[in-house]
Structures are given as structure tokens and as C-alpha cells.
Scaffold this motif. Structure first.
Motif, PDB file in Angstrom:
ATOM      1  N   THR A  77       0.824  -1.197   0.000  1.00 25.79           N
ATOM      2  CA  THR A  77       0.000   0.000   0.000  1.00 25.79           C
ATOM      3  C   THR A  77       0.869   1.263   0.000  1.00 25.79           C
ATOM      4  O   THR A  77       0.534   2.256  -0.632  1.00 25.79           O
ATOM      5  N   GLY A 217      -4.184 -10.134   1.594  1.00 25.54           N
ATOM      6  CA  GLY A 217      -4.520  -8.718   1.738  1.00 25.54           C
ATOM      7  C   GLY A 217      -5.261  -8.268   0.498  1.00 25.54           C
ATOM      8  O   GLY A 217      -6.279  -8.865   0.141  1.00 25.54           O
ATOM      9  N   THR A 218      -4.732  -7.236  -0.156  1.00 31.05           N
ATOM     10  CA  THR A 218      -5.302  -6.801  -1.434  1.00 31.05           C
ATOM     11  C   THR A 218      -5.333  -7.987  -2.396  1.00 31.05           C
ATOM     12  O   THR A 218      -6.322  -8.224  -3.085  1.00 31.05           O
ATOM     13  N   GLY A 285      -8.883  -9.455  -0.600  1.00 29.44           N
ATOM     14  CA  GLY A 285      -9.629  -8.271  -0.179  1.00 29.44           C
ATOM     15  C   GLY A 285     -10.108  -7.387  -1.307  1.00 29.44           C
ATOM     16  O   GLY A 285     -11.144  -6.721  -1.192  1.00 29.44           O
ATOM     17  N   MET A 286      -9.387  -7.383  -2.401  1.00 30.84           N
ATOM     18  CA  MET A 286      -9.780  -6.524  -3.509  1.00 30.84           C
ATOM     19  C   MET A 286     -11.108  -6.981  -4.138  1.00 30.84           C
ATOM     20  O   MET A 286     -11.762  -6.206  -4.826  1.00 30.84           O
ATOM     21  N   THR A 322     -14.784  -4.676   1.344  1.00 32.69           N
ATOM     22  CA  THR A 322     -14.497  -5.961   1.991  1.00 32.69           C
ATOM     23  C   THR A 322     -14.510  -5.825   3.513  1.00 32.69           C
ATOM     24  O   THR A 322     -14.856  -6.755   4.223  1.00 32.69           O
ATOM     25  N   LYS A 323     -14.193  -4.637   4.024  1.00 30.52           N
ATOM     26  CA  LYS A 323     -14.245  -4.475   5.488  1.00 30.52           C
ATOM     27  C   LYS A 323     -15.683  -4.564   6.018  1.00 30.52           C
ATOM     28  O   LYS A 323     -15.897  -4.884   7.188  1.00 30.52           O
ATOM     29  N   SER A 326     -16.299  -7.949   7.401  1.00 30.07           N
ATOM     30  CA  SER A 326     -15.807  -8.100   8.772  1.00 30.07           C
ATOM     31  C   SER A 326     -16.825  -7.569   9.776  1.00 30.07           C
ATOM     32  O   SER A 326     -17.136  -8.231  10.761  1.00 30.07           O
ATOM     33  N   GLY A 400      -1.286  -9.515   5.869  1.00 34.62           N
ATOM     34  CA  GLY A 400      -2.431  -9.102   5.059  1.00 34.62           C
ATOM     35  C   GLY A 400      -3.618  -8.747   5.933  1.00 34.62           C
ATOM     36  O   GLY A 400      -3.948  -9.452   6.877  1.00 34.62           O
ATOM     37  N   THR A 401      -4.242  -7.628   5.591  1.00 30.22           N
ATOM     38  CA  THR A 401      -5.320  -7.087   6.415  1.00 30.22           C
ATOM     39  C   THR A 401      -6.537  -8.007   6.468  1.00 30.22           C
ATOM     40  O   THR A 401      -7.186  -8.115   7.502  1.00 30.22           O
ATOM     41  N   LEU A 402      -6.884  -8.671   5.375  1.00 27.81           N
ATOM     42  CA  LEU A 402      -8.064  -9.549   5.399  1.00 27.81           C
ATOM     43  C   LEU A 402      -7.846 -10.668   6.422  1.00 27.81           C
ATOM     44  O   LEU A 402      -8.699 -10.930   7.271  1.00 27.81           O
TER      45      LEU A 402
HETATM   46  P1  ADP Z   1      -1.510  -5.047   0.833  1.00 24.27           P
HETATM   47  O1  ADP Z   1      -1.852  -6.470   0.568  1.00 24.27           O
HETATM   48  O2  ADP Z   1      -1.583  -4.191  -0.417  1.00 24.27           O
HETATM   49  O3  ADP Z   1      -0.242  -4.832   1.591  1.00 24.27           O
HETATM   50  P2  ADP Z   1      -3.369  -4.929   3.034  1.00 24.27           P
HETATM   51  O4  ADP Z   1      -2.773  -6.136   3.627  1.00 24.27           O
HETATM   52  O5  ADP Z   1      -3.485  -3.717   3.909  1.00 24.27           O
HETATM   53  O6  ADP Z   1      -2.665  -4.449   1.714  1.00 24.27           O
HETATM   54  O7  ADP Z   1      -4.821  -5.334   2.518  1.00 24.27           O
HETATM   55  C1  ADP Z   1      -5.693  -4.411   1.973  1.00 24.27           C
HETATM   56  C2  ADP Z   1      -7.029  -5.111   1.727  1.00 24.27           C
HETATM   57  O8  ADP Z   1      -7.625  -5.451   2.968  1.00 24.27           O
HETATM   58  C3  ADP Z   1      -8.026  -4.272   0.971  1.00 24.27           C
HETATM   59  O9  ADP Z   1      -8.393  -4.967  -0.201  1.00 24.27           O
HETATM   60  C4  ADP Z   1      -9.230  -4.149   1.890  1.00 24.27           C
HETATM   61  O10 ADP Z   1     -10.413  -4.422   1.196  1.00 24.27           O
HETATM   62  C5  ADP Z   1      -9.029  -5.230   2.916  1.00 24.27           C
HETATM   63  N1  ADP Z   1      -9.493  -4.792   4.245  1.00 24.27           N
HETATM   64  C6  ADP Z   1      -9.317  -3.589   4.842  1.00 24.27           C
HETATM   65  N2  ADP Z   1      -9.896  -3.560   6.052  1.00 24.27           N
HETATM   66  C7  ADP Z   1     -10.469  -4.777   6.244  1.00 24.27           C
HETATM   67  C8  ADP Z   1     -11.225  -5.387   7.305  1.00 24.27           C
HETATM   68  N3  ADP Z   1     -11.506  -4.723   8.418  1.00 24.27           N
HETATM   69  N4  ADP Z   1     -11.625  -6.667   7.118  1.00 24.27           N
HETATM   70  C9  ADP Z   1     -11.331  -7.340   5.988  1.00 24.27           C
HETATM   71  N5  ADP Z   1     -10.645  -6.826   4.972  1.00 24.27           N
HETATM   72  C10 ADP Z   1     -10.206  -5.565   5.086  1.00 24.27           C
END
Ligand code: ADP
Length: 450
Positions: A77, A217-218, A285-286, A322-323, A326, A400-402
Motif C-alpha cells: 500500500t 490482503g489486497t 480483499g480486492m 471488503t471491510k 468483517s 495481510g489485512t483480510l
Molecule cells: P496489501 O496487501 O496491499 O499490503 P493490506 O494487507 O493492507 O494491503 O490489505 C488491503 C485489503 O484489505 C483491501 O483490499 C481491503 O479491502 C481489505 N481490508 C481492509 N480492512 C479490512 C477489514 N476490516 N476486514 C477485511 N478486509 C479488510
């Protein structure tokens, strides 16, 4: 009661194709294993959907690594420059986020790499590190054909980058040439690292059993330590090498077509890369929010939701984040929280609508976690087999955020994995700042091995 039964039937008809049986998952696991083997084979590599890229990382950390390193993190990101100090007492870091203007991301390669060097010089000046020549690890999260730890040809740009003159070029060389142009002598690029590898290495510093890296994540991707004798694409049979699977592209050859629902096909068609990254588009997540949105559109048309009232806002791409999955899955029945989301969509939902929306979100996120588990099951089973052991104990470093923020994803993933690979005892470890730390550790391990 009759109306309720009919409604249930209609809901099941919509969601049915998204519900995977155990047999479906076993089949995905088998297909992933086949694609892995083909990707590793010298003759079959070109036709595999999983690229199985060699990384030239041959060891995970053993805790004796030492030194000060620079690290770059490009492709997540944010773009970041870091200094990582690895000492006996542990790892300390300082970092700075830099902006890469869209004009630079999509300009010429020279401009992009000149800009990166400017950021490094600024960082070294601020951190008082100009007088030293520091080894640098470069986390570069784009698919590369690596021919050495410090030699990596860019296969294709993704994630909004399109700088000209880079595809097919050695990314490390492009960075070195920019440093030369700017007469910057304070760094020496020693390694290029994929973010999955960085994640595995960062967790590997704390847990020697960590030999798998996973990102959800994304996008989604994974890497693992493979026996050199199984890597047909690199000379030599001794020891191990980390393989960057690029598993997001699993299925791009059509082998997963039987799984794609109407919703997945519509989502795929509206992306910038239709037909590509098909596995990723079921998991990361995307895309999950978009899949849910497509289901809600159809359910509204069928008058299963919102009393059949039309909701024009729901036609907007990416409006369902996607959030939201959650939030809804955690507080599915806390109407107040769901209402905030629904207000954004200009929807007025009843209690029954909220219950059904939660079921839709659960179905989509469960399928994602199960598919991810089927992929991982293929990986751990292959490792167990290669090592000739009856039971394998292994740790997966995850980022990864997801994965980190979704309330059920990690649990569903772990339960399914246990079911699909019962002879593997798999521990999951969250990575903190894996990209920066991992790149420095790759540089340090290379230093130690030399
Ligand atoms: P990257 O993979 O680019 O480093 P991240 O790990 O931060 O980025 O992941 C970003 C993705 O996480 C986005 O696609 C977003 O939709 C998703 N995301 C953000 N917040 C949440 C949440 N609370 N729950 C689930 N997915 C989330």
C-alpha cells in the motif's frame, strides 16, 4: 410458512454454487499440487498457471544474523525506506513512508528509479547514515524471474504501476544505474525479495519452523522452502530454496472453471485484468466485497432482499467494501452497526434483510478461507512427502489485512486445513512489518552464507 419455505429455496438456489463440498476442496488441493509440480518442472514450467518462481533464498534465519541494513518496500500500500538493525538483543527499525506520484508510477522507468534513489538519499540524510555504505534488501512485490539473489527480471507490472522500459529488465540493475546517475555511494543492493518471502523470513527469525509465507490482503500469494532436487528450473540438487508460488494466478489455464459462479464471472469481467489471477479473485480483499455486491444485486432482483425495492447505489462498483464483511459477520445482528453501512448504500433493511446479508457475507468469506486452505494443504502435504516424514510440524508466517482483521477467516482457514492435511501440524504466526524486516534478514542471511 409456505412463503418462508419458498424463500429459503430461492436463497439456496442463489448461494448453492458458492458452497463447496469437501470433495470440491480435495479436488482443488489435487489440482494445486499438479500445477505446483508442473511449475517446478523444467519442461512443464511455461504451461503451468502457478509460476513457482525460484527466489535464491536458500536458508531461513537461525538467529545469529547481525548488522545494519537498508530496506526498501515497494508494491504494497505504501512505499517505504527503512533502516533495520539486527543485533543479539533483537531487531530495531526506523522507517519513513514516501509518496510515489501517479505520474512517476506510470512515467518512465528512469524517473521511477531516480525518484526511489532520491527517497533513499533523503532517508539516509535524516537518519544520519550518509557516511556509511550499507547493504540493502529490496522488497519488490511484483512477479519477477529471478536468476540470482540480486538479479531479477520484471515479468509484468501490477497494482497500478506501468513505468516504461522495466518489463524484461533486471530490477536490481535499474536501481544500481539510478544510484550511479545520482552519484549515491551509500548503499549496495544485495537482494531482491518478494513480500511473501519477507514475511516468511521475518517470522522465521522468531520461529525456526517457519518455512512458509502467506499473504491475504489486497491480493493473495504464498512461498515455501522446497527441496532443490524438486526444483527443475534451477541447477543443483543440494539443500533447499524458497519458491515464490505466485498462486494468485492458479486457474488461469482453466482448471478451476468448474468453480466459478455467475458472480465470479461478472466480477472478473469488470477488473483491469479479466481472465487473470483467477484464484486470487475468489479469495482476496480486492474482490470479496464485489462478489457480495453482485449477490445482493441478484437477490434484490429476485425480491429476496429489501422487499424487492430497487437500490441504484448497489450498482456502483466497489461500493460494498471488503471491510463490511468483517463488520457484518462480527455484528451480524447488531442492527445499529449494519444500518451505518446500509445508509452509505442508501438502503433500508429489515431485521430479516440483515440476517440474510450476514449469510451472504459468511458464504463468500468461508469459501475464500476454504480455497486458501486447499492451496495450503497442497503445500504442506508436498513438504511432508518430500521430507519423507509421517508427521510434519511447520509454521506459516502470515500478513495481510483480510487475514488479520476478518473475524472468521483465520479460524475457517485453520479448521479446513486440519481436515484436508491431517498429518500436518500447522501453526500460524502473524508477521509484523515483515516486508522491511524480511528484506534485511535476506540480506543478512546471504551475508552469513557467503
Ligand atoms: P496489501 O496487501 O496491499 O499490503 P493490506 O494487507 O493492507 O494491503 O490489505 C488491503 C485489503 O484489505 C483491501 O483490499 C481491503 O479491502 C481489505 N481490508 C481492509 N480492512 C479490512 C477489514 N476490516 N476486514 C477485511 N478486509 C479488510
Amino acid at each position: 410458512a409456505l412463503r418462508l419455505a419458498a424463500q429459503r429455496r430461492a436463497v439456496n438456489e442463489v448461494l448453492g454454487p458458492l458452497r463447496l463440498s469437501r470433495d470440491d476442496l480435495v479436488k482443488v488441493q489435487t489440482l494445486m499440487r499438479q500445477e505446483m509440480d508442473r511449475g517446478l518442472g523444467k519442461e512443464t514450467n511455461a504451461s503451468a498457471s502457478v509460476r513457482m518462481l525460484p527466489t535464491y533464498v536458500t536458508h531461513t534465519p537461525d538467529g545469529t544474523e547481525k548488522g545494519d541494513f537498508l530496506a526498501l518496500d515497494l508494491g504494497g500500500t505504501n512505499f517505504r525506506v527503512l533502516v533495520v538493525r539486527i543485533a543479539e538483543a533483537g531487531i530495531t527499525m526506523a522507517s519513513e513512508i514516501y509518496v510515489i506520484p501517479v505520474g512517476v508510477m506510470q512515467g518512465s522507468g528512469e524517473e521511477l528509479f531516480d525518484h526511489i534513489i532520491d527517497c533513499i538519499i533523503d532517508f539516509q540524510t535524516k537518519q544520519n547514515l550518509v557516511a556509511q555504505m550499507l547493504p540493502l534488501g529490496f522488497t519488490f512485490s511484483f512477479p519477477c524471474q529471478q536468476v540470482g539473489l540480486d538479479k531479477a527480471l520484471l515479468l509484468t507490472w501490477t497494482k497500478g504501476f506501468s513505468a516504461t522500459g522495466c518489463v524484461g529488465q533486471d530490477v536490481v540493475q535499474l536501481l544500481r544505474e539510478a544510484a550511479k546517475r545520482k552519484r549515491h555511494l551509500g548503499m549496495q543492493v544485495v537482494a531482491l525479495v518478494n513480500d511473501t518471502v519477507g514475511t516468511m523470513m521475518a517470522c522465521g527469525y522468531d520461529d525456526p519452523k517457519c518455512e512458509i509465507g502467506l499473504i491475504v490482503g489486497t491480493g493473495t500469494n504464498a512461498c515455501y522452502m522446497e527441496e532443490m532436487k524438486n526444483v527443475g528450473t534451477v541447477e543443483g540438487d543440494q539443500g533447499r530454496m524458497c519458491i515464490n508460488m505466485e498462486w494468485g494466478a492458479f486457474g488461469d489455464n482453466g482448471c478451476l472453471d468448474h468453480l466459478f459462479t455467475h458472480f465470479d464471472l461478472v466480477v472478473d469481467e469488470t477488473t483491469i485484468n479479466p481472465g487473470k489471477q483467477r484464484f486470487e479473485k475468489l479469495i482476496s480483499g480486492m474482490y470479496l466485497g464485489e462478489i457480495v455486491r453482485q449477490i445482493l444485486v441478484v437477490m434484490t432482483e429476485k425480491e429476496l432482499l429489501f422487499q424487492g425495492k430497487p437500490c441504484p447505489k448497489l450498482q456502483t462498483k466497489d461500493i460494498f467494501k471488503t471491510k463490511f464483511l468483517s463488520t457484518i459477520e462480527l455484528n451480524g445482528l447488531a442492527l445499529r452497526q449494519i444500518r451505518t453501512i446500509l445508509n452509505e448504500l442508501e438502503l433500508d433493511a429489515t431485521f430479516e434483510d440483515c440476517v440474510l446479508m450476514r449469510e451472504v457475507c459468511q458464504t463468500v468469506s468461508l469459501r475464500a478461507a476454504q480455497l486458501c486452505a486447499a492451496g495450503l494443504a497442497a503445500v504442506v502435504e508436498k513438504m511432508r512427502e518430500s521430507r519423507g516424514v509421517d508427521q510434519l510440524s511447520v509454521t506459516v508466517g502470515v500478513d495481510g489485512t483480510l487475514y488479520k482483521l476478518h473475524p472468521c477467516f483465520s479460524n475457517n482457514l485453520q479448521m479446513t486445513l486440519k481436515d484436508l492435511a491431517p498429518k500436518c501440524n500447522v501453526t500460524f504466526m502473524l508477521s509484523e512489518d515483515g516486508s522491511g524486516k524480511g528484506a534485511a534478514l535476506v540480506a543478512a542471511v546471504a551475508d552469513r552464507a557467503a
